[in-house]
Design an enzyme around this catalytic site. Structure first.
Site, PDB file in Angstrom:
ATOM      1  N   LYS A 156       0.886  -1.175   0.000  1.00  0.00           N
ATOM      2  CA  LYS A 156       0.000   0.000   0.000  1.00  0.00           C
ATOM      3  C   LYS A 156       0.919   1.217   0.000  1.00  0.00           C
ATOM      4  O   LYS A 156       1.337   1.699   1.053  1.00  0.00           O
ATOM      5  CB  LYS A 156      -0.915  -0.025   1.223  1.00  0.00           C
ATOM      6  CG  LYS A 156      -2.108   0.911   1.099  1.00  0.00           C
ATOM      7  CD  LYS A 156      -3.086   0.716   2.253  1.00  0.00           C
ATOM      8  CE  LYS A 156      -4.276   1.662   2.146  1.00  0.00           C
ATOM      9  NZ  LYS A 156      -5.275   1.230   1.157  1.00  0.00           N
TER      10      LYS A 156
HETATM   11  C1  LIG Z   1      -6.373   0.371   0.863  1.00  0.00           C
HETATM   12  C2  LIG Z   1      -6.784  -0.207  -0.440  1.00  0.00           C
HETATM   13  C3  LIG Z   1      -7.849  -1.115  -0.551  1.00  0.00           C
HETATM   14  C4  LIG Z   1      -8.744  -1.488   0.611  1.00  0.00           C
HETATM   15  O1  LIG Z   1      -8.047  -2.157   1.615  1.00  0.00           O
HETATM   16  P1  LIG Z   1      -8.621  -2.216   3.103  1.00  0.00           P
HETATM   17  O2  LIG Z   1      -7.557  -2.897   3.867  1.00  0.00           O
HETATM   18  O3  LIG Z   1      -9.877  -2.973   3.052  1.00  0.00           O
HETATM   19  O4  LIG Z   1      -8.841  -0.787   3.508  1.00  0.00           O
HETATM   20  C5  LIG Z   1      -8.107  -1.682  -1.786  1.00  0.00           C
HETATM   21  N1  LIG Z   1      -7.375  -1.361  -2.872  1.00  0.00           N
HETATM   22  C6  LIG Z   1      -6.353  -0.479  -2.800  1.00  0.00           C
HETATM   23  C7  LIG Z   1      -5.589  -0.159  -4.030  1.00  0.00           C
HETATM   24  C8  LIG Z   1      -6.033   0.114  -1.592  1.00  0.00           C
HETATM   25  O5  LIG Z   1      -5.018   0.981  -1.540  1.00  0.00           O
END
Ligand SMILES: *Cc1c(COP(=O)(O)O)cnc(C)c1O
Length: 313
Positions: A156
């Protein structure tokens, strides 16, 4: 949503005033996007407030940092404790928490290894989102998600959000709530910041991690809930057109929670209303986070904060 300030931000082990949480313009991250981050929700329950899947979020932050060879000087437990500290110091719940680690001020070359790693944890008020049950009208984006071997989708990372911004901007200027990106091979991937699920003939499908998706913690939670409700969940590569003929479709994410999709590319999904499987998962998810159902998976970490009246998103 304008920035809502709080008193304190956690920085490398200390609480500092919001206005002091500043970085130099020559910091590595500004030029090369070298950041990893999390988005976490702290929910209010009748008994108080608690953070949703805190350890899992901090583990994912560690994983994102590891992929980018970014050493974090803290353990998952220490970072989890820091999240609790900043929420309690600011006295704000419900809220959104934003931990971020990045390459700071040191050298300006592309190689980040000589720039220091800084970690900040901020939070701000974010109330209960009262979802209209009308659902989201979305489109398939003309932008693809990151191809394997270009940028790691399992991290992320701030830089991945340049791709997310293209997807989101295009969708919004064309009158859609969000865009769904395909992967490099033209199969369904995910939204700009949400994982994608669809339902057909009673079976739940979601795109596998190999199709350039983030390993969403809400995605994982919904898969666990669905299986416990006796539903079949299949992770497989999905063609775009399966979305058009799905009975139901929904997004998951910390921000989106469980949001049903009314239409894709102006094609109604089912009859456009939230279908029975999405509704059951929606009810189960909100039941747990809002404290109306037992926290049977220990997803909630309590914080000692007086709960405010819900504020708008
Ligand atoms: C943060 C994010 C999500 C969702 O993840 P969660 O852990 O459920 O908040 C989905 N796709 C992307 C590209 C993200 O950055």
């Amino acid at each position: 949503m304008p920035i809502q300030t709080t008193a304190n931000i956690w920085h490398n082990g200390q609480l500092i005033p919001w206005d002091k949480a500043q970085i130099h313009v020559m910091s590595h991250v500004i030029h090369y996007g070298s950041s990893v981050f999390e988005g976490i929700r702290c929910y209010a329950q009748p008994s108080g407030a608690s953070v949703f899947r805190l350890q899992e979020h901090m583990q994912r932050l560690m994983d994102s940092a590891k992929i980018y060879r970014m050493p974090l000087a803290y353990t998952v437990d220490q970072l989890s404790a820091a999240v609790i500290d900043v929420i309690e110091a600011n006295g704000i719940a419900p809220c959104y928490v934003r931990p971020i680690a990045f390459r700071g001020y040191g050298e300006i070359g592309v190689n980040p290894l000589k720039s220091p790693v800084d970690i900040y944890i901020a939070n701000f008020p974010w109330g209960k989102y009262v979802p209209g049950n009308e659902g989201a009208d979305v489109c398939v984006s003309s932008w693809s998600r990151l191809a394997p071997n270009t940028m790691p989708s399992l991290a992320k990372a701030g830089a991945n959000y340049m791709n997310s911004q293209l997807i989101r901007m295009e969708a919004e200027v064309n009158g859609y709530a969000e865009g769904i990106a395909l992967d490099v091979n033209g199969y369904l991937s995910e939204g700009s910041g949400e994982n994608l699920f669809l339902v057909r003939n009673g079976v739940i499908y979601t795109t596998p991690l190999a199709n350039s998706v983030l390993s969403g913690i809400t995605r994982n939670s919904v898969i666990i809930l669905a299986k416990q409700l006796g539903m079949e969940v299949v992770e497989q590569t999905l063609p775009r057109e399966l979305l058009y003929i799905a009975d139901e479709a929904f997004f998951t994410g910390t921000a989106a929670e469980v949001t049903h999709l009314r239409s894709v590319d102006r094609i109604l999904i089912g009859d456009g209303t939230m279908g029975p499987i999405t509704s059951a998962l929606h009810e189960e998810f909100f039941g747990i986070v809002n404290g109306l159902k037992a926290d049977r998976y220990n997803w909630l970490t309590p914080v000692n904060v007086k709960v405010a009246e819900p504020v708008g998103v």
